[in-house]
Design a protein around this motif. Structure first.
Motif, PDB file in Angstrom:
ATOM      1  N   GLN A 144     -20.607 -33.818  -6.948  1.00 34.53           N
ATOM      2  CA  GLN A 144     -20.892 -32.433  -7.335  1.00 34.53           C
ATOM      3  C   GLN A 144     -19.699 -31.816  -8.068  1.00 34.53           C
ATOM      4  O   GLN A 144     -19.873 -31.114  -9.074  1.00 34.53           O
ATOM      5  CB  GLN A 144     -21.241 -31.612  -6.101  1.00 34.53           C
ATOM      6  CG  GLN A 144     -21.811 -30.229  -6.415  1.00 34.53           C
ATOM      7  CD  GLN A 144     -22.461 -29.598  -5.190  1.00 34.53           C
ATOM      8  OE1 GLN A 144     -22.177 -29.980  -4.060  1.00 34.53           O
ATOM      9  NE2 GLN A 144     -23.354 -28.649  -5.418  1.00 34.53           N
ATOM     10  N   TYR A 198     -23.221 -30.730 -10.623  1.00 34.76           N
ATOM     11  CA  TYR A 198     -24.607 -30.711 -10.163  1.00 34.76           C
ATOM     12  C   TYR A 198     -24.733 -31.430  -8.830  1.00 34.76           C
ATOM     13  O   TYR A 198     -23.959 -32.327  -8.502  1.00 34.76           O
ATOM     14  CB  TYR A 198     -25.525 -31.357 -11.202  1.00 34.76           C
ATOM     15  CG  TYR A 198     -25.441 -30.680 -12.545  1.00 34.76           C
ATOM     16  CD1 TYR A 198     -26.061 -29.450 -12.765  1.00 34.76           C
ATOM     17  CD2 TYR A 198     -24.711 -31.244 -13.583  1.00 34.76           C
ATOM     18  CE1 TYR A 198     -25.963 -28.806 -13.990  1.00 34.76           C
ATOM     19  CE2 TYR A 198     -24.607 -30.619 -14.819  1.00 34.76           C
ATOM     20  CZ  TYR A 198     -25.233 -29.392 -15.013  1.00 34.76           C
ATOM     21  OH  TYR A 198     -25.123 -28.756 -16.218  1.00 34.76           O
ATOM     22  N   LEU A 217     -29.299 -37.926 -10.368  1.00 33.98           N
ATOM     23  CA  LEU A 217     -29.004 -36.623 -10.936  1.00 33.98           C
ATOM     24  C   LEU A 217     -30.177 -36.228 -11.818  1.00 33.98           C
ATOM     25  O   LEU A 217     -30.919 -37.092 -12.301  1.00 33.98           O
ATOM     26  CB  LEU A 217     -27.720 -36.662 -11.763  1.00 33.98           C
ATOM     27  CG  LEU A 217     -26.406 -36.796 -10.971  1.00 33.98           C
ATOM     28  CD1 LEU A 217     -25.260 -37.179 -11.892  1.00 33.98           C
ATOM     29  CD2 LEU A 217     -26.078 -35.491 -10.239  1.00 33.98           C
ATOM     30  N   GLU A 263     -29.395 -28.733 -12.655  1.00 37.59           N
ATOM     31  CA  GLU A 263     -29.533 -28.726 -11.196  1.00 37.59           C
ATOM     32  C   GLU A 263     -30.966 -29.152 -10.867  1.00 37.59           C
ATOM     33  O   GLU A 263     -31.917 -28.710 -11.514  1.00 37.59           O
ATOM     34  CB  GLU A 263     -29.245 -27.334 -10.642  1.00 37.59           C
ATOM     35  CG  GLU A 263     -29.096 -27.290  -9.134  1.00 37.59           C
ATOM     36  CD  GLU A 263     -27.874 -28.042  -8.611  1.00 37.59           C
ATOM     37  OE1 GLU A 263     -27.891 -28.415  -7.431  1.00 37.59           O
ATOM     38  OE2 GLU A 263     -26.908 -28.253  -9.390  1.00 37.59           O
TER      39      GLU A 263
END
Length: 230
Positions: free
Chosen positions: A174, A179, A200, A211
């Motif tokens: 992250q 993200y 992801l 996101e």
């Protein structure tokens, strides 16, 4: 003559509209999952693995696939059986794919069956924006935008067979990417939870990361996760 011309124009317009509606209904989606896999975890199971005919892959995350998905968590698949995988269309990408998108299935293979499966099941559902070459090339480019192994190693998380907290693994990705990843695990031969796949999310034009609207389902991890060597 003029009436015939009007009929022809109307027919063409309706045929075009029908084609657009059919295409959109079978191939619309909201975003992609970019899924990468740690080869050490794939191989360190009772099922085991086989190296591709090109030899042992690098000790790095390899691509599993780029998968169109809907915001409700479901996904389209096998959208166009007539658009078969054609290796000649990606001949300039083969050497990169052998390095970054290797197959680990048994018996040893050259990768074509694996890539063909990914195109048939997932790629055909994105062909409205990505043809075969663009689908594979775009996936390679996305992989290299965020280096997962460097992100983990930068946080002191090494593929050395040791256990790390799931929270630290998630946080490292992250921080490096910006993200939230989905971490999925499998079990080694001793039953330990081990880092297997990292997903992801990518926008619907496959241009950049976003996101995740919803995180993928899959094999959950324990609070402590093994990161096996390869």
């Amino acid at each position: 003559m003029k009436m015939q011309s009007n009929h022809d124009s109307l027919f063409i317009m309706l045929a075009t509209l029908y084609s657009v509606l059919v295409l959109s209904s079978s191939q619309d989606f909201d975003f992609f999952y970019l899924v990468q896999e740690w080869p050490g975890s794939h191989c360190d199971t009772e099922q085991g693995c086989c190296y591709p005919t090109t030899g042992k892959p690098a000790s790095d995350f390899g691509i599993h696939g780029l998968w169109p998905n809907y915001n409700d968590g479901s996904y389209p698949s096998n959208c166009n059986s007539s658009n078969s995988f054609d290796a000649s269309k990606i001949s300039d990408l083969i050497s990169r794919m052998q390095l970054e998108w290797p197959t680990l299935s048994c018996p040893s293979k050259d990768g074509l069956k694996f890539w063909g499966h990914e195109w048939k099941k997932h790629g055909t559902c994105a062909e409205s924006i990505l043809d075969q070459h663009a689908y594979f090339e775009t996936t390679l480019k996305l992989k290299n935008k965020i280096n997962l192994l460097h992100a983990l190693e930068g946080a002191g998380i090494q593929p050395n067979g040791q256990m790390y907290s799931l929270e630290s693994i998630t946080s490292a990705i992250q921080v490096a990417s910006g993200y939230t990843p989905r971490i999925q695990c499998n079990n080694d031969t001793s039953g330990n939870s081990q880092l297997h796949e990292i997903s992801l999310c990518v926008d619907s034009m496959a241009s950049d990361f976003i996101e995740c609207p919803v995180l993928p389902n899959g094999r959950s991890c324990g609070s402590s996760v093994e990161f096996p060597s390869f």
